[in-house]
Design a protein around this motif. Sequence first.
Motif, short mmCIF file in Angstrom:
data_model
loop_
_atom_site.label_atom_id
_atom_site.label_comp_id
_atom_site.label_asym_id
_atom_site.label_seq_id
_atom_site.Cartn_x
_atom_site.Cartn_y
_atom_site.Cartn_z
N MET A 100 0.83 -1.21 0.00
CA MET A 100 0.00 0.00 0.00
C MET A 100 0.86 1.26 0.00
N SER A 101 2.00 1.22 0.71
CA SER A 101 2.87 2.40 0.71
C SER A 101 3.46 2.61 -0.68
N VAL A 102 3.80 1.53 -1.35
CA VAL A 102 4.33 1.64 -2.71
C VAL A 102 3.24 2.16 -3.65
N LEU A 103 2.03 1.63 -3.52
CA LEU A 103 0.92 2.07 -4.37
C LEU A 103 0.57 3.53 -4.12
N LEU A 104 0.34 3.89 -2.85
CA LEU A 104 -0.01 5.26 -2.52
C LEU A 104 1.12 6.23 -2.86
N GLY A 105 2.33 5.85 -2.51
CA GLY A 105 3.48 6.71 -2.83
C GLY A 105 3.66 6.89 -4.32
N GLY A 106 3.52 5.80 -5.06
CA GLY A 106 3.69 5.87 -6.51
C GLY A 106 2.62 6.72 -7.18
N ILE A 107 1.37 6.55 -6.74
CA ILE A 107 0.27 7.34 -7.30
C ILE A 107 0.47 8.82 -6.99
N SER A 108 0.81 9.13 -5.75
CA SER A 108 1.02 10.53 -5.36
C SER A 108 2.19 11.14 -6.12
N PHE A 109 3.29 10.40 -6.22
CA PHE A 109 4.48 10.88 -6.94
C PHE A 109 4.12 11.16 -8.41
N ALA A 110 3.46 10.19 -9.05
CA ALA A 110 3.09 10.35 -10.46
C ALA A 110 2.11 11.51 -10.66
N ALA A 111 1.14 11.64 -9.75
CA ALA A 111 0.18 12.74 -9.85
C ALA A 111 0.89 14.09 -9.71
#
Length: 160
Positions: free
Chosen positions: A44-55
């Motif tokens: 979840m940290s990878v998913l949330l972090g990745g989505i936030s970073f990409a956004a």
Amino acid sequence: MIEKGRGEGWVIIQVMVLIGIFVVPWGRLGSWAILPLGDFLRDMSVLLGGISFAAGVGMGIAAYTRLGRSFTVFPAPKTDGEFRADGVYGVVRHPMYAGVILLAFGWSILILSLPSLVLTIGLGFFFDQKASFEEERLKERYAEYAAYQKRVKKMIPFIY
């Protein structure tokens, strides 16, 4: 803050905080493996972090592209700059700042760095103040800016 010139003091502080977030990720939180649901939390940290970073990257690119030659890192608008209130600037008044905050938040979550996360929260407060400083200059430069402020939120769509 320094109020003369283009706002160089704001940029110096901004660079120092960003270095703290991205270059010095001291105090990492460590492995999720020691916690119940550790693998799930890591994923979840990878998913949330990745989505936030990409956004954040996407928002920053959209803002930069929309501003074109009017872009500046300084809070004082360029003398030959043009006012923009469409595209991503029709969603929030400061998409570049919002994008950098999203990117920094994503980074902090991806690397599991509490100090980076704390600095990111500080960056949010800093950008809020820098945006307020900038908006005073934008109102002086563009007659339509005050009306724009009333209809478009500062950094978070529909909220703030």
